[in-house]
Design a protein around this motif. Structure first.
Motif, mmCIF file in Angstrom:
data_model
loop_
_atom_site.group_PDB
_atom_site.id
_atom_site.type_symbol
_atom_site.label_atom_id
_atom_site.label_comp_id
_atom_site.label_asym_id
_atom_site.label_seq_id
_atom_site.Cartn_x
_atom_site.Cartn_y
_atom_site.Cartn_z
ATOM 1 N N ARG A 27 105.075 56.463 165.114
ATOM 2 C CA ARG A 27 104.398 56.098 163.877
ATOM 3 C C ARG A 27 105.303 55.255 162.973
ATOM 4 O O ARG A 27 105.295 55.407 161.747
ATOM 5 C CB ARG A 27 103.931 57.365 163.141
ATOM 6 C CG ARG A 27 102.902 58.179 163.914
ATOM 7 C CD ARG A 27 102.787 59.608 163.403
ATOM 8 N NE ARG A 27 102.432 59.684 161.997
ATOM 9 C CZ ARG A 27 101.193 59.731 161.538
ATOM 10 N NH1 ARG A 27 100.176 59.674 162.390
ATOM 11 N NH2 ARG A 27 100.947 59.826 160.248
ATOM 12 N N VAL A 28 106.049 54.364 163.580
ATOM 13 C CA VAL A 28 106.920 53.481 162.822
ATOM 14 C C VAL A 28 106.135 52.237 162.423
ATOM 15 O O VAL A 28 105.521 51.585 163.266
ATOM 16 C CB VAL A 28 108.193 53.102 163.618
ATOM 17 C CG1 VAL A 28 107.858 52.485 164.972
ATOM 18 C CG2 VAL A 28 109.086 52.166 162.820
ATOM 19 N N VAL A 29 106.126 51.916 161.145
ATOM 20 C CA VAL A 29 105.424 50.730 160.665
ATOM 21 C C VAL A 29 106.217 49.508 161.098
ATOM 22 O O VAL A 29 107.374 49.332 160.733
ATOM 23 C CB VAL A 29 105.269 50.753 159.137
ATOM 24 C CG1 VAL A 29 104.598 49.476 158.653
ATOM 25 C CG2 VAL A 29 104.467 51.975 158.706
ATOM 26 N N LEU A 76 106.374 43.066 153.882
ATOM 27 C CA LEU A 76 106.763 44.469 153.996
ATOM 28 C C LEU A 76 107.188 45.018 152.639
ATOM 29 O O LEU A 76 106.772 46.108 152.230
ATOM 30 C CB LEU A 76 107.897 44.618 155.009
ATOM 31 C CG LEU A 76 108.499 46.028 155.156
ATOM 32 C CD1 LEU A 76 107.425 47.029 155.563
ATOM 33 C CD2 LEU A 76 109.638 46.017 156.153
ATOM 34 N N LEU A 77 108.010 44.255 151.907
ATOM 35 C CA LEU A 77 108.440 44.690 150.583
ATOM 36 C C LEU A 77 107.251 44.849 149.641
ATOM 37 O O LEU A 77 107.184 45.807 148.862
ATOM 38 C CB LEU A 77 109.433 43.681 150.008
ATOM 39 C CG LEU A 77 110.822 43.679 150.650
ATOM 40 C CD1 LEU A 77 111.642 42.505 150.134
ATOM 41 C CD2 LEU A 77 111.543 44.989 150.395
ATOM 42 N N MET A 113 106.175 48.206 147.663
ATOM 43 C CA MET A 113 106.018 48.170 146.208
ATOM 44 C C MET A 113 104.663 48.698 145.767
ATOM 45 O O MET A 113 104.513 49.219 144.654
ATOM 46 C CB MET A 113 106.190 46.735 145.704
ATOM 47 C CG MET A 113 107.610 46.227 145.703
ATOM 48 S SD MET A 113 107.686 44.560 144.970
ATOM 49 C CE MET A 113 107.843 43.550 146.429
ATOM 50 N N GLY A 114 103.667 48.562 146.637
ATOM 51 C CA GLY A 114 102.326 48.994 146.271
ATOM 52 C C GLY A 114 102.088 50.481 146.403
ATOM 53 O O GLY A 114 101.037 50.976 146.010
ATOM 54 N N VAL A 115 103.049 51.209 146.982
ATOM 55 C CA VAL A 115 102.897 52.647 147.164
ATOM 56 C C VAL A 115 103.447 53.371 145.933
ATOM 57 O O VAL A 115 104.557 53.113 145.497
ATOM 58 C CB VAL A 115 103.643 53.119 148.423
ATOM 59 C CG1 VAL A 115 103.563 54.629 148.573
ATOM 60 C CG2 VAL A 115 103.085 52.429 149.655
ATOM 61 N N THR A 116 102.676 54.277 145.379
ATOM 62 C CA THR A 116 103.115 55.017 144.197
ATOM 63 C C THR A 116 104.170 56.054 144.576
ATOM 64 O O THR A 116 104.195 56.554 145.707
ATOM 65 C CB THR A 116 101.929 55.718 143.530
ATOM 66 O OG1 THR A 116 101.302 56.573 144.490
ATOM 67 C CG2 THR A 116 100.933 54.704 143.019
ATOM 68 N N PRO A 117 105.060 56.407 143.629
ATOM 69 C CA PRO A 117 106.174 57.322 143.937
ATOM 70 C C PRO A 117 105.745 58.675 144.480
ATOM 71 O O PRO A 117 106.488 59.298 145.226
ATOM 72 C CB PRO A 117 106.884 57.464 142.589
ATOM 73 C CG PRO A 117 106.543 56.223 141.849
ATOM 74 C CD PRO A 117 105.151 55.868 142.263
ATOM 75 N N ALA A 135 100.733 55.719 153.947
ATOM 76 C CA ALA A 135 100.437 54.985 152.721
ATOM 77 C C ALA A 135 100.882 53.529 152.821
ATOM 78 O O ALA A 135 100.165 52.613 152.402
ATOM 79 C CB ALA A 135 101.107 55.661 151.529
ATOM 80 N N VAL A 136 102.063 53.293 153.385
ATOM 81 C CA VAL A 136 102.554 51.923 153.512
ATOM 82 C C VAL A 136 101.722 51.153 154.542
ATOM 83 O O VAL A 136 101.397 49.978 154.343
ATOM 84 C CB VAL A 136 104.047 51.906 153.875
ATOM 85 C CG1 VAL A 136 104.532 50.488 154.124
ATOM 86 C CG2 VAL A 136 104.868 52.553 152.768
ATOM 87 N N ARG A 137 101.380 51.823 155.633
ATOM 88 C CA ARG A 137 100.519 51.180 156.628
ATOM 89 C C ARG A 137 99.185 50.784 156.004
ATOM 90 O O ARG A 137 98.679 49.672 156.219
ATOM 91 C CB ARG A 137 100.292 52.120 157.810
ATOM 92 C CG ARG A 137 99.309 51.575 158.840
ATOM 93 C CD ARG A 137 99.123 52.543 159.995
ATOM 94 N NE ARG A 137 98.658 53.838 159.573
ATOM 95 C CZ ARG A 137 97.386 54.135 159.290
ATOM 96 N NH1 ARG A 137 96.460 53.199 159.367
ATOM 97 N NH2 ARG A 137 97.053 55.348 158.928
#
Length: 387
Positions: A121-123, A326-327, A331-335, A342-344
């Motif tokens: 499950r590596v992006v 990728l960055l 950046m679009g994922v909340t803390p 979520a990043v995917r």
């Protein structure tokens, strides 16, 4: 270049080396990105360009750090231009906790690594893979270079209009997944043109890690075809491309136009070191050209020139674009939502984003959508083909 990283302060709540579906939202001290690139072997020139581009993206991010924010760190693994080396590079990165990886370089290596991508499950963002259908095999794989089913229709249309060819020759590396896929799509497109046909096909078989064979027999057969060919389309990897150009030049093939998919300026410069006139006038199907008038592309070229005192190659640019996207996704994922999922999902939602390619989207499979380019080689550069 600051505009490309305008939201960077938000990224520092995330850890690329510790993100998985069960991660906490504790602020990390460092953010790690992995790069799996061919630093040795036949594709080493492309790999070095990929490394340079990723280092630049990380450096730009680190220059804009807010006080107390964690820095980016890049870990690079050499895949040695082979499938086996690619798997080893990914496993080495995974063993060090890296879960977001840029790479690999070729479609064959990308296809080989898909089972491991799914298992872990590596992006993964592959910046240069262009064979059709690979991203559809995995929810965790994204590709930022255009695939051949997008490149070929535009490329065939533009080159046929420019050259008005009727009798076409083809030379293909049948041992490479991308090259054979590109030929298949090309044949499909040619079949839809009235009065245009493939008069001769030649091939050779080279795996990614093998040396480029002597192509004299194939080139001579195409150059001496009866009836005479109007154009020769070449489908091969980066090492194949410049060796083909040099061998054709050495054999005196100067009156047969060449069309080469994804020919890089680094390929052109290397061929010109031995034969300065060997690349002049070659038509190129490309995804990015340094003379692009997109504002983001122009800013990128200026920054690359400032740092490295020269124009970026398309391998520089394609890798930089992948790192930038990728960055943006991170950046679009909340803390409080730090996870691979979520990043995917953030990548999958990207539509109509401003990039060095112009307006960019990922389709439902994770493949790139933007406008392909057709260029012509002038000196050591590629210029947009005039209508």
């Amino acid at each position: 270049m600051r505009s490309l990283f305008v939201s960077l302060p938000f990224v520092f709540f995330l850890s690329l080396s510790a993100c998985d579906s069960s991660s906490s939202n504790q602020q990390p001290s460092e953010i790690t990105i992995g790069l799996a690139a061919p630093l040795t072997g036949p594709a080493s020139r492309a790999g070095q360009d990929m490394r340079m581009a990723t280092e630049m993206a990380v450096a730009l991010a680190n220059e804009d750090l807010a006080e107390g924010a964690p820095s980016f760190r890049l870990i690079v693994e050499d895949n040695r231009s082979t499938k086996e080396g690619t798997e080893e590079a990914f496993r080495n990165l995974l063993s060090r906790g890296v879960v977001f990886i840029l790479g690999p370089y070729s479609s064959s290596n990308t296809n080989h690594i898909i089972p491991l991508i799914d298992e872990t499950r590596v992006v993964t963002i592959a910046p240069a893979s262009s064979a059709q259908g690979l991203a559809a095999k995995s929810d965790w794989l994204f590709r930022t270079s255009l695939t051949v089913d997008v490149l070929m229709p535009a490329g065939v249309s533009a080159t046929q209009k420019y050259l008005d060819y009727k009798n076409v020759g083809v030379l293909t590396n049948a041992g490479d997944h991308f090259s054979q896929n590109a030929e298949d799509k090309f044949i499909e497109e040619i079949g839809q043109l009235s009065g245009v046909s493939v008069g001769m096909k030649q091939s050779y078989n080279r795996q990614g890690g093998d040396p480029v064979p002597n192509l004299t027999t194939q080139i001579n057969a195409l150059a001496n075809a009866t009836p005479k060919l109007d154009v020769l389309f070449f489908f091969g990897l980066t090492a194949d491309r410049y060796r083909f150009i040099l061998q054709a030049h050495e054999l005196g093939v100067t009156d047969l136009p060449f069309v080469i998919t994804l020919l890089s300026t680094s390929d052109i410069r290397l061929a010109r070191e031995s034969a300065p006139s060997s690349t002049e006038g070659i038509l190129v199907l490309q995804v990015w050209i340094a003379s692009s008038n997109h504002a983001a592309s122009q800013e990128y070229v200026k920054e690359h020139q400032r740092r490295y005192n020269g124009l970026p190659s398309d391998f520089n640019a394609r890798t930089y674009a992948a790192a930038d996207l990728l960055l943006r996704a991170i950046m679009g994922v909340t803390p409080d939502n730090i996870s691979n999922d979520a990043v995917r999902e953030e990548l999958a939602r990207m539509r109509n984003v401003d990039t060095i390619y112009g307006r960019f989207s990922f389709d439902d499979d994770g493949d790139a959508e933007y406008t392909p380019l057709v260029g012509i080689v002038r000196g050591s550069s590629i210029e947009l083909l005039e209508d």
